[in-house]
Design a protein around this motif. Structure first.
Motif, mmCIF file in Angstrom:
data_model
loop_
_atom_site.group_PDB
_atom_site.id
_atom_site.type_symbol
_atom_site.label_atom_id
_atom_site.label_comp_id
_atom_site.label_asym_id
_atom_site.label_seq_id
_atom_site.Cartn_x
_atom_site.Cartn_y
_atom_site.Cartn_z
ATOM 1 N N GLN A 43 -6.980 -4.566 -7.241
ATOM 2 C CA GLN A 43 -5.808 -3.691 -7.164
ATOM 3 C C GLN A 43 -5.197 -3.799 -5.774
ATOM 4 N N ARG A 44 -3.917 -3.472 -5.682
ATOM 5 C CA ARG A 44 -3.220 -3.452 -4.398
ATOM 6 C C ARG A 44 -2.563 -2.097 -4.234
ATOM 7 N N ILE A 45 -2.703 -1.544 -3.045
ATOM 8 C CA ILE A 45 -2.080 -0.265 -2.712
ATOM 9 C C ILE A 45 -1.203 -0.506 -1.487
ATOM 10 N N VAL A 46 0.024 -0.029 -1.517
ATOM 11 C CA VAL A 46 0.934 -0.158 -0.376
ATOM 12 C C VAL A 46 1.154 1.242 0.182
ATOM 13 N N VAL A 47 0.852 1.417 1.481
ATOM 14 C CA VAL A 47 0.987 2.731 2.128
ATOM 15 C C VAL A 47 1.838 2.592 3.381
ATOM 16 N N PRO A 48 2.449 3.695 3.811
ATOM 17 C CA PRO A 48 3.237 3.643 5.047
ATOM 18 C C PRO A 48 2.345 3.318 6.241
ATOM 19 N N GLY A 49 2.859 2.489 7.126
ATOM 20 C CA GLY A 49 2.126 2.110 8.328
ATOM 21 C C GLY A 49 2.872 2.563 9.563
ATOM 22 N N PRO A 50 2.467 2.097 10.729
ATOM 23 C CA PRO A 50 3.120 2.498 11.980
ATOM 24 C C PRO A 50 4.520 1.904 12.106
ATOM 25 N N VAL A 51 5.376 2.601 12.792
ATOM 26 C CA VAL A 51 6.722 2.158 13.147
ATOM 27 C C VAL A 51 7.515 1.678 11.927
ATOM 28 N N GLY A 52 7.446 2.421 10.839
ATOM 29 C CA GLY A 52 8.235 2.104 9.662
ATOM 30 C C GLY A 52 7.741 0.910 8.856
ATOM 31 N N ARG A 53 6.622 0.352 9.209
ATOM 32 C CA ARG A 53 6.073 -0.789 8.477
ATOM 33 C C ARG A 53 5.229 -0.293 7.306
ATOM 34 N N THR A 54 4.866 -1.200 6.422
ATOM 35 C CA THR A 54 3.961 -0.862 5.328
ATOM 36 C C THR A 54 2.652 -1.617 5.505
ATOM 37 N N VAL A 55 1.603 -1.058 4.935
ATOM 38 C CA VAL A 55 0.279 -1.668 4.993
ATOM 39 C C VAL A 55 -0.163 -1.936 3.565
ATOM 40 N N GLU A 56 -0.611 -3.156 3.308
ATOM 41 C CA GLU A 56 -1.113 -3.519 1.988
ATOM 42 C C GLU A 56 -2.635 -3.456 2.014
ATOM 43 N N ILE A 57 -3.194 -2.726 1.056
ATOM 44 C CA ILE A 57 -4.641 -2.612 0.929
ATOM 45 C C ILE A 57 -5.025 -3.224 -0.409
ATOM 46 N N TYR A 58 -5.930 -4.184 -0.366
ATOM 47 C CA TYR A 58 -6.413 -4.844 -1.578
ATOM 48 C C TYR A 58 -7.827 -4.361 -1.851
ATOM 49 N N LEU A 59 -8.088 -3.913 -3.054
ATOM 50 C CA LEU A 59 -9.410 -3.460 -3.463
ATOM 51 C C LEU A 59 -9.962 -4.441 -4.482
ATOM 52 N N LEU A 60 -11.116 -5.001 -4.179
ATOM 53 C CA LEU A 60 -11.744 -5.968 -5.067
ATOM 54 C C LEU A 60 -13.128 -5.468 -5.427
ATOM 55 N N GLY A 61 -13.342 -5.188 -6.699
ATOM 56 C CA GLY A 61 -14.653 -4.769 -7.176
ATOM 57 C C GLY A 61 -15.554 -5.971 -7.326
ATOM 58 N N THR A 62 -16.804 -5.826 -6.891
ATOM 59 C CA THR A 62 -17.752 -6.937 -6.946
ATOM 60 C C THR A 62 -19.095 -6.472 -7.481
#
Length: 126
Positions: A43-62
């Motif tokens: 899954q991928r989650i996009v959240v607000p980051g610093p200075v108006g940027r976005t941060v992409e978080i990838y979750l991989l189940g193993t």
């Protein structure tokens, strides 16, 4: 009567879900196979980051001891080249990360463990 109505609803929902085509998100289409085919464990989650940027978080189940999981992690890391990696580990596996290996590979040359004490280094020089 109520149970037969419930079964009808469940069966009709199952039929609908089985015939509904799933679309693969664009971000997942860019990943190599089999990552681009994972529907629940990646899954991928996009959240607000610093200075108006976005941060992409990838979750991989193993799975703990799985060649497929190892391959998937390697493919994801090679494909994304992330700045940060988070690991979720059970208590029994944490020491595996804390114990330094006896030697590491560096440009196809074996580099000895750098954790020698100063005394050991002085003894070797004599």
């Amino acid at each position: 009567n109520n149970s037969s109505d419930f079964n009808t609803i469940v069966n009709s929902n199952n039929n609908i879900n089985n015939t509904t085509p799933t679309t693969i998100p664009e971000w997942k289409q860019r990943l190599p196979f089999p990552l681009n085919n994972k529907t629940k464990t990646l899954q991928r989650i996009v959240v607000p980051g610093p200075v108006g940027r976005t941060v992409e978080i990838y979750l991989l189940g193993t799975a703990h001891v799985s060649k497929d999981s190892s391959r998937d992690v390697r493919l994801l890391l090679e494909s994304l080249e992330p700045d940060i990696i988070f690991l979720e580990l059970c208590d029994q596996r944490i020491p595996m990360l804390l114990t330094p290996p006896p030697a590491t590979m560096d440009n196809e040359n074996v580099v000895e463990d750098q954790s020698q004490s100063e005394e050991e280094e002085e003894e070797e020089e004599e």
